[in-house]
Design a protein around this motif. Structure first.
Motif, PDB file in Angstrom:
ATOM      1  N   GLY A 163       0.520  -1.875   0.117  1.00 44.36           N
ATOM      2  CA  GLY A 163      -0.399  -0.419  -0.127  1.00 44.36           C
ATOM      3  C   GLY A 163       0.990   1.259   0.487  1.00 44.36           C
ATOM      4  O   GLY A 163       1.840   1.696  -0.587  1.00 44.36           O
ATOM      5  N   ALA A 164       0.254   2.494   1.268  1.00 45.93           N
ATOM      6  CA  ALA A 164       0.863   3.549   1.165  1.00 45.93           C
ATOM      7  C   ALA A 164       2.464   3.837   1.488  1.00 45.93           C
ATOM      8  O   ALA A 164       3.595   4.511   0.774  1.00 45.93           O
ATOM      9  CB  ALA A 164       0.287   4.239   2.064  1.00 45.93           C
ATOM     10  N   ALA A 165       2.746   2.354   2.114  1.00 41.09           N
ATOM     11  CA  ALA A 165       4.118   2.732   3.009  1.00 41.09           C
ATOM     12  C   ALA A 165       4.762   2.323   1.139  1.00 41.09           C
ATOM     13  O   ALA A 165       6.648   2.569   1.651  1.00 41.09           O
ATOM     14  CB  ALA A 165       4.690   0.963   3.712  1.00 41.09           C
ATOM     15  N   ARG A 166       4.194   0.985   0.536  1.00 42.52           N
ATOM     16  CA  ARG A 166       5.303   1.026  -0.371  1.00 42.52           C
ATOM     17  C   ARG A 166       5.589   2.079  -1.118  1.00 42.52           C
ATOM     18  O   ARG A 166       6.792   2.240  -1.430  1.00 42.52           O
ATOM     19  CB  ARG A 166       4.603  -0.682  -1.248  1.00 42.52           C
ATOM     20  N   GLN A 167       4.348   2.099  -1.530  1.00 43.67           N
ATOM     21  CA  GLN A 167       4.770   3.820  -2.512  1.00 43.67           C
ATOM     22  C   GLN A 167       5.862   4.812  -2.221  1.00 43.67           C
ATOM     23  O   GLN A 167       6.352   5.155  -2.378  1.00 43.67           O
ATOM     24  CB  GLN A 167       3.690   3.928  -2.687  1.00 43.67           C
ATOM     25  N   ARG A 168       4.974   5.163  -0.675  1.00 40.85           N
ATOM     26  CA  ARG A 168       6.668   5.872   0.291  1.00 40.85           C
ATOM     27  C   ARG A 168       8.146   5.410  -0.203  1.00 40.85           C
ATOM     28  O   ARG A 168       8.652   6.021  -0.843  1.00 40.85           O
ATOM     29  CB  ARG A 168       6.108   6.741   1.072  1.00 40.85           C
ATOM     30  N   ASN A 169       7.885   3.897  -0.165  1.00 38.19           N
ATOM     31  CA  ASN A 169       9.551   3.533  -0.224  1.00 38.19           C
ATOM     32  C   ASN A 169       9.894   3.937  -1.513  1.00 38.19           C
ATOM     33  O   ASN A 169      11.553   3.868  -2.035  1.00 38.19           O
ATOM     34  CB  ASN A 169       9.940   2.264   0.782  1.00 38.19           C
ATOM     35  N   ALA A 170       9.297   3.485  -2.520  1.00 36.61           N
ATOM     36  CA  ALA A 170       9.427   3.279  -3.719  1.00 36.61           C
ATOM     37  C   ALA A 170       9.970   4.484  -4.337  1.00 36.61           C
ATOM     38  O   ALA A 170      11.556   5.162  -4.724  1.00 36.61           O
ATOM     39  CB  ALA A 170       8.212   3.051  -4.868  1.00 36.61           C
ATOM     40  N   ARG A 171       9.127   5.816  -4.021  1.00 39.17           N
ATOM     41  CA  ARG A 171       9.858   7.385  -4.340  1.00 39.17           C
ATOM     42  C   ARG A 171      10.693   7.617  -3.159  1.00 39.17           C
ATOM     43  O   ARG A 171      11.804   8.136  -3.810  1.00 39.17           O
ATOM     44  CB  ARG A 171       8.796   8.203  -4.181  1.00 39.17           C
ATOM     45  N   ALA A 172      11.267   7.256  -2.059  1.00 43.41           N
ATOM     46  CA  ALA A 172      12.031   7.897  -1.854  1.00 43.41           C
ATOM     47  C   ALA A 172      13.805   6.967  -2.544  1.00 43.41           C
ATOM     48  O   ALA A 172      14.859   7.310  -2.442  1.00 43.41           O
ATOM     49  CB  ALA A 172      12.459   7.246  -0.180  1.00 43.41           C
ATOM     50  N   ALA A 173      13.281   4.853  -2.629  1.00 41.98           N
ATOM     51  CA  ALA A 173      14.622   4.943  -2.990  1.00 41.98           C
ATOM     52  C   ALA A 173      15.158   5.492  -5.002  1.00 41.98           C
ATOM     53  O   ALA A 173      16.227   5.800  -5.334  1.00 41.98           O
ATOM     54  CB  ALA A 173      13.846   3.477  -3.547  1.00 41.98           C
ATOM     55  N   GLU A 174      13.923   6.039  -5.396  1.00 42.76           N
ATOM     56  CA  GLU A 174      14.073   6.909  -6.544  1.00 42.76           C
ATOM     57  C   GLU A 174      14.879   7.811  -6.380  1.00 42.76           C
ATOM     58  O   GLU A 174      15.859   8.460  -7.108  1.00 42.76           O
ATOM     59  CB  GLU A 174      12.746   6.974  -7.202  1.00 42.76           C
ATOM     60  N   ARG A 175      14.527   8.401  -5.434  1.00 47.47           N
ATOM     61  CA  ARG A 175      15.524   9.547  -4.788  1.00 47.47           C
ATOM     62  C   ARG A 175      15.827   9.995  -5.080  1.00 47.47           C
ATOM     63  O   ARG A 175      17.150  10.817  -5.110  1.00 47.47           O
ATOM     64  CB  ARG A 175      14.389  10.999  -3.921  1.00 47.47           C
TER      65      ARG A 175
END
Length: 583
Positions: A163-175
């Motif tokens: 869910g949202a935790a995975r999306q936040r983690n993905a955005r942080a990895a991309e940054r």
């Protein structure tokens, strides 16, 4: 031999193992831990460890008590309890838990040591320990300023979150990855094995930076579906029979024409199956072209008894479905946003513009072309094709001399041609990613400039429908779907289908072919992923699956001859018609 702590925690009573009373108390402690009563769990495990006893059972209890005190925020008490554990008596996951806790306790005062411990932990841990190990690696790498290792830790966490935790983690990895810049990302990519989970993330970050990774093109060796003798009969190699297939497509809303074309192609291939007994029941669900609609359609399909989902069609729908961690295998008909890989057991398949650029670069290099000038009109798909072309061409030793974006407010491209061709010699060529209307203006101006180097294009240069104006494109080569030219044995004739199904003959023909391939792939994709070099001879090309679950498509090459798009010879390697696999 001391009893295994792992067997203890599973509640297995063996000779020398826990007594029934110990099993009951251990289960109570585990339940307290799962409810978040870490102090209660810690005290229960402490009481289970017999004072002065040294056994795997007692050390296992002390380890769990230390772990629970740490979870309760009692670091000093956790460290004290951990010091009483004989680590030499621990086995399996308990040994990993001990080292993990050592790293977590060391993190605030010695992040470098914590990072070293995290690197030594095994990668085959239960999900709860694996997530903790990744978080330790992330925190320690961040503390010492190691952005690459921090990004790797976030990618390691990705399949463990939801869910949202995975999306936040993905955005942080991309940054984190984007912050490394193109040279560092390219260098890291070169050091990774071909099946490394980081590669899709690197590719996405490079795309954000206007660059790309070169692809490892599939080396196709044998078709799936080869008949194998089995007793008195025969079976098709790699074929998996499903009981019910759910097809998730947008059948209402603005995306309905695309959904209809894919559905018609899917059903065409379904009814073209030579063995009717191999056709599973198919139910079609309307996703309305939205993430919420796709999730609702998936849930209905699951409740109806489907054991395979094909679709959905749009990127945001696929992103939402993958983020929901689907229990059923999914053959997604697009790639998700970002760098998320398909869940285990699922694959993703799309008609991606990057494929055109990669294939064009490989073909030009194969023909001895070592320098290139690129023209594009500027759309997102064109830019993606050009990025892929540039990465593949330069990785193969070629040099892109210039990338020229053609202005849309004029039909005179003389300035862009003159600026681009400086230094272009006899071993050079052109790659154009432009629509047909622009190509028909550009090519005559290239010839007027007395430039005779070969021209390669993305598939958008041809609408799929003959046009007398395409005489201006004579000689231009581009990759395309073999079925559009009746170049793939074993598939129904496009011309015959187009008489009754308009989608097979018009601008939706490539989506129609895509739908055919969705059905042709469905029984084989799991086997293809486990057998590199194997492929399905499809309508859009030869279809294989890489280790990350991405369907790779090898198209045929087509060129314009007297204004007609004609398959080039020697560009399709497939089984003879008599051996063509049937789903």
């Amino acid at each position: 031999m001391l009893a295994s702590a792992l067997l203890l925690l599973a509640g297995c009573a063996t000779m020398g193992g826990p007594t029934p009373a110990q099993q009951a108390a251990n289960a109570q402690a585990e339940a307290l831990y799962q409810r978040g009563d870490y102090q209660g769990a810690a005290r229960t495990w402490e009481n289970l460890a017999a004072p002065g006893q040294r056994s795997a059972l007692d050390d296992g209890y002390r380890l769990r008590a230390a772990d629970a005190w740490f979870a309760a925020g009692q670091r000093a008490r956790a460290a004290q309890q951990l010091a009483s554990v004989d680590s030499a008596a621990l086995r399996g996951n308990d040994a990993a838990r001990y080292n993990l806790l050592q790293g977590e306790l060391a993190l605030p005062r010695d992040p470098q040591r914590a990072l070293a411990i995290a690197a030594m932990l095994p990668r085959t841990l239960p999900p709860d320990l694996e997530l903790r190990a990744a978080r330790l690696q992330l925190a320690a790498a961040s503390a010492v300023g190691d952005r690459w290792t921090a990004a790797r830790a976030r990618v390691r966490m990705d399949p463990l979150l939801h869910g949202a935790a995975r999306q936040r983690n993905a955005r942080a990895a991309e940054r984190l990855l984007v912050s490394l810049g193109v040279p560092d990302l390219q260098k890291q990519a070169q050091a990774l094995p071909a099946n490394d989970a980081m590669l899709p993330w690197l590719a996405h970050a490079l795309h954000s930076l206007g660059s790309a990774l070169p692809e490892t093109l599939p080396q196709l060796t044998r078709p799936a579906g080869t008949l194998i003798a089995q007793g008195a009969g025969a079976t098709q190699e790699g074929f998996h029979a499903y009981h019910q297939v759910a097809l998730l497509l947008p059948l209402s809303g603005p995306l309905r024409p695309a959904g209809d074309a894919v559905a018609e192609g899917f059903l065409c291939a379904y009814y073209n199956t030579p063995q009717p007994q191999q056709r599973p029941p198919v139910r079609i669900y309307d996703t309305q072209g939205t993430p919420a609609g796709a999730l609702a359609a998936y849930q209905r399909a699951q409740a109806d008894g489907a054991d395979l989902v094909v679709g959905p069609l749009t990127r945001d729908e696929v992103t939402a479905l993958f983020a929901s961690n689907p229990a059923l295998p999914v053959l997604a008909l697009n790639h998700p946003e970002g760098a998320v890989n398909p869940p285990p057991g699922s694959v993703e398949f799309g008609l991606m513009p990057e494929n055109d650029g990669t294939e064009a670069a490989a073909r030009m290099l194969q023909q001895g072309i070592r320098s290139a000038v690129v023209f594009l009109a500027g759309s997102d798909n064109e830019q993606r094709a050009v990025q892929a072309f540039k990465a593949q061409f330069e990785a193969g030793g070629g040099q892109v001399l210039s990338v020229q974006t053609l202005p849309q407010d004029t039909v005179n491209y003389r300035a862009q041609i003159q600026a681009g061709v400086a230094g272009l010699g006899s071993d050079g060529g052109f790659f154009i990613a432009v629509p047909p209307e622009t190509a028909r203006l550009l090519l005559p101006q290239i010839r007027v400039a007395r430039l005779r180097q070969p021209v390669f294009a993305s598939v958008q240069v041809y609408t799929g429908t003959p046009n007398a104006l395409d005489r201006d494109l004579d000689g231009v080569q581009f990759p395309d779907a073999p079925w559009l030219y009746d170049a793939q044995p074993g598939l129904p004739s496009r011309a015959a289908l187009a008489r009754d199904l308009p989608a097979a003959g018009g601008r939706g023909a490539r989506l129609f072919a895509f739908g055919m391939d969705a059905y042709l792939l469905s029984p084989y994709f799991a086997w293809l992923q486990q057998h590199p070099g194997s492929y399905v001879a499809g309508a859009t090309g030869q279809l294989s699956v890489d280790a990350q679950g991405h369907v790779q498509r090898t198209p045929i090459w087509v060129h314009f001859v007297n204004g007609a798009a004609t398959p080039a010879t020697g560009t399709l390697s497939s089984a003879p018609a008599s051996e063509a696999p049937a789903p």
